[in-house]
Write a protein that holds these residues in place. Structure first.
Motif, PDB file in Angstrom:
ATOM      1  N   UNK A  33      54.723  18.736  35.493  1.00  0.00           N
ATOM      2  CA  UNK A  33      55.609  17.463  34.881  1.00  0.00           C
ATOM      3  C   UNK A  33      55.610  17.504  33.460  1.00  0.00           C
ATOM      4  N   UNK A  34      54.546  17.882  32.812  1.00  0.00           N
ATOM      5  CA  UNK A  34      54.304  17.625  31.352  1.00  0.00           C
ATOM      6  C   UNK A  34      55.225  18.894  30.671  1.00  0.00           C
ATOM      7  N   UNK A  35      55.243  19.953  31.195  1.00  0.00           N
ATOM      8  CA  UNK A  35      56.271  21.005  30.691  1.00  0.00           C
ATOM      9  C   UNK A  35      57.628  20.542  30.798  1.00  0.00           C
ATOM     10  N   UNK A  36      58.073  19.696  31.768  1.00  0.00           N
ATOM     11  CA  UNK A  36      59.606  19.134  31.852  1.00  0.00           C
ATOM     12  C   UNK A  36      59.783  18.283  30.590  1.00  0.00           C
ATOM     13  N   UNK A  37      58.832  17.570  30.013  1.00  0.00           N
ATOM     14  CA  UNK A  37      59.377  16.909  28.837  1.00  0.00           C
ATOM     15  C   UNK A  37      58.887  17.437  27.565  1.00  0.00           C
ATOM     16  N   UNK A  38      58.531  18.699  27.705  1.00  0.00           N
ATOM     17  CA  UNK A  38      58.128  19.464  26.399  1.00  0.00           C
ATOM     18  C   UNK A  38      56.596  19.975  25.854  1.00  0.00           C
ATOM     19  N   UNK A  39      55.471  19.567  26.718  1.00  0.00           N
ATOM     20  CA  UNK A  39      54.461  19.700  26.495  1.00  0.00           C
ATOM     21  C   UNK A  39      54.284  21.265  26.761  1.00  0.00           C
ATOM     22  N   UNK A  40      53.880  21.882  25.765  1.00  0.00           N
ATOM     23  CA  UNK A  40      53.670  23.318  25.986  1.00  0.00           C
ATOM     24  C   UNK A  40      52.342  23.898  25.882  1.00  0.00           C
ATOM     25  N   UNK A  41      51.316  23.031  25.345  1.00  0.00           N
ATOM     26  CA  UNK A  41      49.950  23.240  25.300  1.00  0.00           C
ATOM     27  C   UNK A  41      48.925  21.927  25.750  1.00  0.00           C
ATOM     28  N   UNK A  42      47.895  22.382  26.040  1.00  0.00           N
ATOM     29  CA  UNK A  42      46.936  21.411  26.764  1.00  0.00           C
ATOM     30  C   UNK A  42      45.499  21.759  26.200  1.00  0.00           C
ATOM     31  N   UNK A  43      44.879  20.915  25.615  1.00  0.00           N
ATOM     32  CA  UNK A  43      43.401  21.179  25.502  1.00  0.00           C
ATOM     33  C   UNK A  43      42.515  20.229  26.510  1.00  0.00           C
ATOM     34  N   UNK A  44      41.925  20.947  27.396  1.00  0.00           N
ATOM     35  CA  UNK A  44      41.385  20.322  28.495  1.00  0.00           C
ATOM     36  C   UNK A  44      39.921  20.181  28.189  1.00  0.00           C
ATOM     37  N   UNK A  45      39.573  19.015  27.748  1.00  0.00           N
ATOM     38  CA  UNK A  45      38.107  18.470  27.274  1.00  0.00           C
ATOM     39  C   UNK A  45      37.062  18.345  28.305  1.00  0.00           C
ATOM     40  N   UNK A  66      49.523  27.606  29.205  1.00  0.00           N
ATOM     41  CA  UNK A  66      49.074  26.923  27.901  1.00  0.00           C
ATOM     42  C   UNK A  66      47.802  26.302  27.932  1.00  0.00           C
ATOM     43  N   UNK A  67      47.128  26.406  28.993  1.00  0.00           N
ATOM     44  CA  UNK A  67      45.729  25.607  28.989  1.00  0.00           C
ATOM     45  C   UNK A  67      44.558  26.327  28.030  1.00  0.00           C
ATOM     46  N   UNK A  68      44.187  25.508  27.312  1.00  0.00           N
ATOM     47  CA  UNK A  68      42.895  25.857  26.577  1.00  0.00           C
ATOM     48  C   UNK A  68      41.825  24.581  26.790  1.00  0.00           C
ATOM     49  N   UNK A  69      40.491  24.941  26.291  1.00  0.00           N
ATOM     50  CA  UNK A  69      39.357  24.134  26.842  1.00  0.00           C
ATOM     51  C   UNK A  69      38.534  23.942  25.313  1.00  0.00           C
ATOM     52  N   UNK A  70      37.923  22.774  25.544  1.00  0.00           N
ATOM     53  CA  UNK A  70      36.944  22.401  24.720  1.00  0.00           C
ATOM     54  C   UNK A  70      35.536  22.091  25.590  1.00  0.00           C
ATOM     55  N   UNK A  71      34.510  22.466  25.326  1.00  0.00           N
ATOM     56  CA  UNK A  71      33.418  22.306  25.899  1.00  0.00           C
ATOM     57  C   UNK A  71      32.108  21.541  25.241  1.00  0.00           C
ATOM     58  N   UNK A  72      31.419  20.817  25.988  1.00  0.00           N
ATOM     59  CA  UNK A  72      30.472  19.889  25.194  1.00  0.00           C
ATOM     60  C   UNK A  72      29.836  19.065  26.166  1.00  0.00           C
ATOM     61  N   UNK A  73      29.182  17.968  25.668  1.00  0.00           N
ATOM     62  CA  UNK A  73      28.535  16.826  26.257  1.00  0.00           C
ATOM     63  C   UNK A  73      28.892  15.376  25.714  1.00  0.00           C
ATOM     64  N   UNK A 100      37.394  24.776  21.032  1.00  0.00           N
ATOM     65  CA  UNK A 100      36.565  23.583  20.523  1.00  0.00           C
ATOM     66  C   UNK A 100      35.532  23.347  21.083  1.00  0.00           C
ATOM     67  N   UNK A 101      34.355  22.571  20.430  1.00  0.00           N
ATOM     68  CA  UNK A 101      33.157  22.086  20.974  1.00  0.00           C
ATOM     69  C   UNK A 101      33.411  20.481  20.744  1.00  0.00           C
ATOM     70  N   UNK A 102      33.029  19.915  22.103  1.00  0.00           N
ATOM     71  CA  UNK A 102      33.148  18.504  22.283  1.00  0.00           C
ATOM     72  C   UNK A 102      33.775  18.283  23.728  1.00  0.00           C
ATOM     73  N   UNK A 103      33.789  16.887  23.905  1.00  0.00           N
ATOM     74  CA  UNK A 103      33.547  15.956  23.081  1.00  0.00           C
ATOM     75  C   UNK A 103      32.401  15.362  23.143  1.00  0.00           C
ATOM     76  N   UNK A 104      32.021  15.367  21.803  1.00  0.00           N
ATOM     77  CA  UNK A 104      30.635  15.165  21.356  1.00  0.00           C
ATOM     78  C   UNK A 104      30.675  13.766  20.463  1.00  0.00           C
TER      79      UNK A 104
END
Ligand SMILES: [Zn+2]
Ligand SMILES: [Zn+2]
Length: 267
Positions: A33-45, A66-73, A100-104
């Motif tokens: 659904x996001x791609x259909x409106x142009x969202x090409x990348x996602x940072x899943x936190x 295009x899913x990437x991640x950020x890890x943390x507490x 990335x590191x977070x969310x912190x």
């Protein structure tokens, strides 16, 4: 949302929580659904140890999307890691798609963890990010003075990062930018009565701005009170485009370049 040219835009949701129960069993549909409106990348936190494992596995599963991640507490859960960042978490930070590191950060609104513990764990995250050579994703609520002070005293300018869902004053934004941080806006920028946030957005240099949803939280005005999702980052881009007087196409290109530089993406 306009129909024509929708797919020419390349948008990024720099902060969403795809591992949350609200999205269970629907991640693929939500990405489509996001791609259909142009969202090409996602940072899943991530926000704790378990979600850190989960967001990393999402990057494997949805690599092509295009899913990437950020890890943390999250500061809410910081009391769980007060003794130090677990080695298992540190190991995950070495993965390529962990950007990335977070969310912190610090959250003095809810105070789910004692403030002293929050500060200690935030400092641990800053130093972990420096070791891992990855930028920080920083959550600050009613704690800008302390949080910016810690970013400075712990040398966070070495890695930079994002002040996510910005809610501070103009001077806080400029102080963060001076330390090499980006300021990211979320759904609240779309609220009609949030004039002070729109005024701050208007003043900040576009080279230091990003957009996000923080979904499933903080749905933009058009869907306020409902579950937010990455497709709605488009509304935040539109609000920022209006606040800054920059066309949506140009804004999308500028923010793409910002994210590319921050996360060291090649394309
Ligand atoms: Zn947050
Ligand atoms: Zn968040």
């Amino acid at each position: 949302m306009k129909g024509i040219g929708v797919n020419i835009l390349k948008l990024i949701d720099t902060h969403c929580h795809l591992s949350m129960p609200q999205f269970k069993g629907q991640v693929e549909a939500i990405i489509d659904e996001a791609k259909a409106v142009g969202v090409e990348r996602f940072v899943s936190v991530a926000f704790d140890e378990v979600s850190s494992e989960e967001v990393v596995s999402l990057t494997d599963r949805y690599k092509e999307q295009g899913v990437y991640a950020s890890i943390g507490v999250h500061p809410h859960d910081s009391k769980g890691v007060a003794g130090g960042i677990p080695e298992s978490l540190k190991g995950l930070a070495e993965k390529d798609r962990v950007v990335a590191i977070g969310e912190t950060g610090l959250d003095y609104h809810y105070d789910h963890s004692p403030r002293g513990v929050q500060r200690e764990v935030f400092a641990l995250h800053i130093n972990w990010a420096k070791e891992a050579k990855k930028p920080l994703i920083v959550h600050i609520r009613e704690a800008y003075r302390d949080a910016l002070g810690l970013l400075k005293s712990e040398g966070a300018d070495e890695v930079g990062g994002i002040i996510h869902c910005f809610s501070g004053e103009k001077d806080d934004a400029f102080a963060a930018i001076d330390m090499g941080f980006y300021v990211s806006f979320a759904g609240p920028l779309t609220y009609p009565n949030n004039l002070s946030l729109k005024e701050i957005a208007a003043l900040l240099p576009v080279e230091r701005l990003l957009c996000e949803t923080d979904s499933p939280y903080l749905a933009p005005q058009a869907h306020r009170g409902k579950t937010n999702k990455p497709a709605y980052v488009r509304y935040v881009y539109e609000a920022l485009s209006e606040a800054k007087g920059i066309g949506l196409d140009e804004l999308a290109r500028r923010l793409w370049d910002n994210a590319k530089a921050l996360f060291r993406w090649e394309g």
